[in-house]
Design a protein around this motif. Structure first.
Motif, PDB file in Angstrom:
ATOM      1  N   ASN A   4      46.033  38.349  79.734  1.00 35.29           N
ATOM      2  CA  ASN A   4      46.628  38.999  80.686  1.00 35.29           C
ATOM      3  C   ASN A   4      47.209  40.280  80.002  1.00 35.29           C
ATOM      4  O   ASN A   4      48.078  40.252  79.266  1.00 35.29           O
ATOM      5  CB  ASN A   4      47.671  38.020  81.286  1.00 35.29           C
ATOM      6  N   GLN A 103      51.940  48.680  89.679  1.00 36.90           N
ATOM      7  CA  GLN A 103      51.107  48.187  90.935  1.00 36.90           C
ATOM      8  C   GLN A 103      49.787  48.913  91.505  1.00 36.90           C
ATOM      9  O   GLN A 103      49.194  48.701  92.235  1.00 36.90           O
ATOM     10  CB  GLN A 103      52.362  48.315  92.057  1.00 36.90           C
ATOM     11  N   THR A 105      47.707  49.860  89.353  1.00 42.48           N
ATOM     12  CA  THR A 105      46.642  49.485  88.576  1.00 42.48           C
ATOM     13  C   THR A 105      45.620  48.722  89.209  1.00 42.48           C
ATOM     14  O   THR A 105      46.021  48.073  90.335  1.00 42.48           O
ATOM     15  CB  THR A 105      47.112  49.078  87.154  1.00 42.48           C
ATOM     16  N   LEU A 106      44.723  48.155  88.293  1.00 37.44           N
ATOM     17  CA  LEU A 106      43.703  47.021  88.916  1.00 37.44           C
ATOM     18  C   LEU A 106      44.409  45.612  88.649  1.00 37.44           C
ATOM     19  O   LEU A 106      43.916  44.562  89.268  1.00 37.44           O
ATOM     20  CB  LEU A 106      42.399  47.077  88.235  1.00 37.44           C
ATOM     21  N   LEU A 107      45.716  45.524  88.181  1.00 33.22           N
ATOM     22  CA  LEU A 107      46.280  44.169  88.107  1.00 33.22           C
ATOM     23  C   LEU A 107      46.860  43.666  89.608  1.00 33.22           C
ATOM     24  O   LEU A 107      47.185  44.591  90.525  1.00 33.22           O
ATOM     25  CB  LEU A 107      47.365  44.268  87.144  1.00 33.22           C
ATOM     26  N   THR A 108      46.653  42.416  89.936  1.00 31.49           N
ATOM     27  CA  THR A 108      46.900  41.997  91.247  1.00 31.49           C
ATOM     28  C   THR A 108      48.495  41.664  90.981  1.00 31.49           C
ATOM     29  O   THR A 108      48.932  41.394  89.891  1.00 31.49           O
ATOM     30  CB  THR A 108      46.002  40.663  91.472  1.00 31.49           C
ATOM     31  N   PRO A 109      49.369  41.337  92.159  1.00 29.67           N
ATOM     32  CA  PRO A 109      50.569  40.940  91.963  1.00 29.67           C
ATOM     33  C   PRO A 109      50.682  39.590  91.287  1.00 29.67           C
ATOM     34  O   PRO A 109      51.530  39.293  90.420  1.00 29.67           O
ATOM     35  CB  PRO A 109      51.043  40.791  93.443  1.00 29.67           C
ATOM     36  N   ARG A 110      49.542  38.763  91.596  1.00 25.51           N
ATOM     37  CA  ARG A 110      49.549  37.481  90.806  1.00 25.51           C
ATOM     38  C   ARG A 110      49.738  37.687  89.241  1.00 25.51           C
ATOM     39  O   ARG A 110      50.180  37.063  88.379  1.00 25.51           O
ATOM     40  CB  ARG A 110      48.626  36.784  91.031  1.00 25.51           C
ATOM     41  N   ASN A 111      48.615  38.834  88.613  1.00 25.70           N
ATOM     42  CA  ASN A 111      48.596  38.954  87.363  1.00 25.70           C
ATOM     43  C   ASN A 111      49.965  39.397  86.617  1.00 25.70           C
ATOM     44  O   ASN A 111      50.476  38.928  85.862  1.00 25.70           O
ATOM     45  CB  ASN A 111      47.482  40.044  87.051  1.00 25.70           C
TER      46      ASN A 111
END
Length: 230
Positions: A4, A103, A105-111
């Motif tokens: 991660n 937020q 970026t390609l990261l999800t809130p879960r990540n």
């Protein structure tokens, strides 16, 4: 399987800081001092009650005493450290105005949430694992089995996970770090002290009603110290 990105960044930043070194060294120094005092106090008490022999039952009693005190203080330290570290994870990004770049970026809130939670758990776990030499002393003296040490550590890791997860949730909802920290410590105090107070009040109420002591209270099962003692 890739790491991660939030977790990787948090771990690198935290472990490269001087604060992390100070916390680890101070934590181990304080625990070592406590265990040494317990050792000297237990040795003095055993010498007063009879001949002291490090190769017999005296050694086992001393090892058991050191193990119990180490577990209790380790649990209290985890209950104090875990909320403080996790509480500023997400709300700190919001205050520094670095949450919005994450937020988009390609990261999800879960990540993002799991990365922050994982970084907090990783550092607290490092502190717990670093106490292995202290547990080794109790194992060498006797009176304690590796299985008992493992069971105690499972309880401590469970408490660490619950408090860190609660603090991370509060951090995600809060607007200020101060509020997140205070609320996180409030949850920790409610679990460690509040449940004991509620249990005592329940026992007094039952005694007032003439019911006597009954070991069926639900409140005490929420207390991490009681779980560790069990």
């Amino acid at each position: 399987m890739t790491l991660n990105p939030v977790l990787g960044r948090e771990i690198k930043e935290r472990m490269r800081s001087r604060r992390a070194v100070i916390i680890v060294v101070g934590f181990l120094t304080l625990l070592t001092a406590i265990i040494y005092l317990v050792y000297r106090g237990g040795q003095f008490a055993l010498e007063q009650s009879g001949p002291f022999d490090l190769t017999g039952s005296s050694s086992a009693s001393l090892g058991r005493l050191m193990f119990e005190w180490l577990m209790v203080f380790l649990l209290l330290f985890v209950a104090f450290i875990a909320p403080g570290i996790a509480a500023g994870g997400i709300v700190g990004e919001r205050e520094r105005r670095t949450l919005h770049p994450l937020q988009v970026t390609l990261l999800t809130p879960r990540n993002i949430v799991l990365g922050k939670l994982g970084a907090s758990l990783a550092f607290v776990t490092l502190l717990v694992v670093s106490t292995a030499p202290l547990f080794a002393v109790s194992l060498v003296l006797g009176g304690v089995t590796p299985w008992q040490v493992l069971r105690g550590l499972v309880v401590i890791f469970a408490v660490e996970l619950v408090l860190a997860a609660a603090a991370t949730y509060i951090s995600a909802r809060a607007r200020r770090t101060l509020f997140a920290t205070v609320a996180s410590y409030a949850i920790s105090l409610a679990l460690v002290i509040g449940t004991l107070v509620a249990f005592g009040a329940e026992m007094l109420w039952r005694s007032y009603r003439g019911e006597g002591f009954q070991n069926d209270s639900i409140v005490i099962y929420l207390n991490p110290v009681a779980a560790l003692g069990d």
